[in-house]
Motif scaffolding. Structure first.
Motif, PDB file in Angstrom:
ATOM      1  N   ASP B  38      46.451   7.428  74.586  1.00  0.00           N
ATOM      2  CA  ASP B  38      46.095   6.742  73.341  1.00  0.00           C
ATOM      3  C   ASP B  38      47.031   5.574  73.087  1.00  0.00           C
ATOM      4  O   ASP B  38      46.630   4.527  72.571  1.00  0.00           O
ATOM      5  CB  ASP B  38      46.159   7.708  72.151  1.00  0.00           C
ATOM      6  CG  ASP B  38      44.988   8.680  72.185  1.00  0.00           C
ATOM      7  OD1 ASP B  38      44.082   8.465  73.006  1.00  0.00           O
ATOM      8  OD2 ASP B  38      45.006   9.643  71.404  1.00  0.00           O
ATOM      9  N   GLU B  39      48.288   5.767  73.474  1.00  0.00           N
ATOM     10  CA  GLU B  39      49.261   4.707  73.215  1.00  0.00           C
ATOM     11  C   GLU B  39      48.944   3.459  74.034  1.00  0.00           C
ATOM     12  O   GLU B  39      48.944   2.350  73.517  1.00  0.00           O
ATOM     13  CB  GLU B  39      50.673   5.223  73.534  1.00  0.00           C
ATOM     14  CG  GLU B  39      51.723   4.391  72.847  1.00  0.00           C
ATOM     15  CD  GLU B  39      53.119   4.637  73.406  1.00  0.00           C
ATOM     16  OE1 GLU B  39      53.309   5.669  74.066  1.00  0.00           O
ATOM     17  OE2 GLU B  39      53.969   3.758  73.206  1.00  0.00           O
ATOM     18  N   TRP B  41      46.063   2.616  75.274  1.00  0.00           N
ATOM     19  CA  TRP B  41      44.813   2.022  74.793  1.00  0.00           C
ATOM     20  C   TRP B  41      45.041   1.248  73.493  1.00  0.00           C
ATOM     21  O   TRP B  41      44.504   0.163  73.281  1.00  0.00           O
ATOM     22  CB  TRP B  41      43.775   3.130  74.611  1.00  0.00           C
ATOM     23  CG  TRP B  41      42.409   2.631  74.231  1.00  0.00           C
ATOM     24  CD1 TRP B  41      41.735   2.910  73.087  1.00  0.00           C
ATOM     25  CD2 TRP B  41      41.549   1.769  75.004  1.00  0.00           C
ATOM     26  NE1 TRP B  41      40.518   2.279  73.099  1.00  0.00           N
ATOM     27  CE2 TRP B  41      40.382   1.568  74.256  1.00  0.00           C
ATOM     28  CE3 TRP B  41      41.666   1.153  76.244  1.00  0.00           C
ATOM     29  CZ2 TRP B  41      39.323   0.777  74.703  1.00  0.00           C
ATOM     30  CZ3 TRP B  41      40.619   0.358  76.685  1.00  0.00           C
ATOM     31  CH2 TRP B  41      39.464   0.183  75.929  1.00  0.00           C
ATOM     32  N   SER B  42      45.870   1.804  72.641  1.00  0.00           N
ATOM     33  CA  SER B  42      46.112   1.145  71.361  1.00  0.00           C
ATOM     34  C   SER B  42      46.852  -0.175  71.550  1.00  0.00           C
ATOM     35  O   SER B  42      46.662  -1.107  70.776  1.00  0.00           O
ATOM     36  CB  SER B  42      46.893   2.052  70.410  1.00  0.00           C
ATOM     37  OG  SER B  42      48.208   2.210  70.877  1.00  0.00           O
ATOM     38  N   PHE B  46      44.968  -2.961  69.618  1.00  0.00           N
ATOM     39  CA  PHE B  46      45.454  -3.361  68.290  1.00  0.00           C
ATOM     40  C   PHE B  46      46.711  -4.232  68.286  1.00  0.00           C
ATOM     41  O   PHE B  46      46.920  -4.971  67.339  1.00  0.00           O
ATOM     42  CB  PHE B  46      45.740  -2.116  67.443  1.00  0.00           C
ATOM     43  CG  PHE B  46      44.564  -1.201  67.347  1.00  0.00           C
ATOM     44  CD1 PHE B  46      43.399  -1.628  66.737  1.00  0.00           C
ATOM     45  CD2 PHE B  46      44.601   0.080  67.884  1.00  0.00           C
ATOM     46  CE1 PHE B  46      42.298  -0.797  66.658  1.00  0.00           C
ATOM     47  CE2 PHE B  46      43.504   0.908  67.802  1.00  0.00           C
ATOM     48  CZ  PHE B  46      42.344   0.478  67.188  1.00  0.00           C
TER      49      PHE B  46
END
Lengths: 184, 110
Positions: B38-39, B41-42, B46
């Motif tokens: 998730d990190e 991808w974020s 973002f």
């Protein structure tokens, strides 16, 4: 059967300075081709597709505008509806392209008179002087909030294509800004 | 009114025809999103530089030729230094545009 365009233009938009008039029904196609196919498609279809963005080819009964890279808007008189449909069907069969009939998406107005550019400039931010926007130039742009396609057919004559639902807004905006045109 | 040079129309057009479309030169990770944390991808999704100064960013000529293009704009002065077509790298620094940011690769493992 003709399409009911259902818009009326008040007499106040018809004077010495500027005259707004609604054109009759038109047949419209949006055409997009792959860059590699343009030359061949031009030849086989016989359509005079202008190469440069902002370019137009204005002939009797049929106007073609280049709106973007490999994107054209074709506006023709209803009498050539079937012929044009055939041309587009052939293009679709021969090439990977997009040829979409958008006849009833737009209404077409002509704005004429010595105050035509000034009238449009009340809402359109382009430089509409003859030097910057010569006869034969056409482009997609914005009229206040409404997207329009605008081209110049003579020094004091413009054609405006606007989405049908925005047409009353365009008409009313030109009526509301009439006072500005008569100053200066 | 600010005028922006559209590299496709090859002319200056009024700002109101354009829309801002975020930072430029963000590369989508080659790895499948399911294989990423998730990190990671974020970071792609973002995290942006939010730079003060010359910033490479995407613009969209929405009410014109309908093309996206890239621009280098100074976020302090709001001055456009250069605009260039999609797929091109920012022009190299020259005397007239002394400090253009270089293209950068993001995404994937950090």
């Amino acid at each position: 059967m003709l399409f009911n365009q259902a818009i009326e233009i008040d007499e106040s938009l018809n004077d010495d300075v500027m005259r707004l008039s609604l054109s009759g029904e038109r047949v419209r196609y949006s055409l997009r081709l792959k860059p590699a196919d343009v030359a061949a498609a031009k030849k086989s279809s016989g359509l005079k597709l202008p190469a440069k963005i902002g370019g137009t080819s204005i002939a009797a009964g049929q106007t073609i505008l280049c709106l973007g890279p490999q994107e054209w808007l074709i506006v023709a008189l209803p009498k050539s509806r079937e012929k044009l449909a055939g041309t587009m069907a052939k293009l679709s069969a021969d090439y990977i392209c997009s040829a979409v009939e958008v006849s009833h998406r737009n209404l077409q107005f002509t704005v004429t008179g010595p105050g035509a550019a000034r009238a449009l400039n009340a809402a359109c931010p382009l430089d509409l002087s003859v030097d910057a926007f010569p006869v034969g130039k056409g482009t997609r742009t914005i009229f206040e909030g409404a997207p329009i396609v605008l081209w110049r057919t003579a020094e004091h004559e413009f054609t405006v294509e606007v989405w049908r639902s925005f047409a009353p807004y365009l008409r009313d905006f030109l009526a509301k800004t009439a006072k500005d045109r008569h100053m200066a | 009114m600010m005028l922006i040079h559209c590299p496709y129309c090859e002319e200056k057009r009024p700002e109101i025809e354009f829309a801002y479309a975020g930072e430029a030169h963000i590369h989508r990770p080659v790895k499948d999103a399911d294989d990423m944390t998730d990190e990671e991808w974020s970071h792609f999704m973002f995290l942006r530089d939010n730079k003060r100064g010359d910033h490479a960013e995407r613009w969209w000529h929405a009410n014109g030729c309908n093309m996206f293009f890239n621009a280098v704009r100074n976020t302090v002065t709001d001055k456009f230094l250069v605009t260039y077509k999609m797929g091109e790298l920012p022009p190299k620094a020259s005397a007239s545009n002394a400090k253009l940011p270089a293209a950068k690769k993001t995404g994937g493992a950090k």
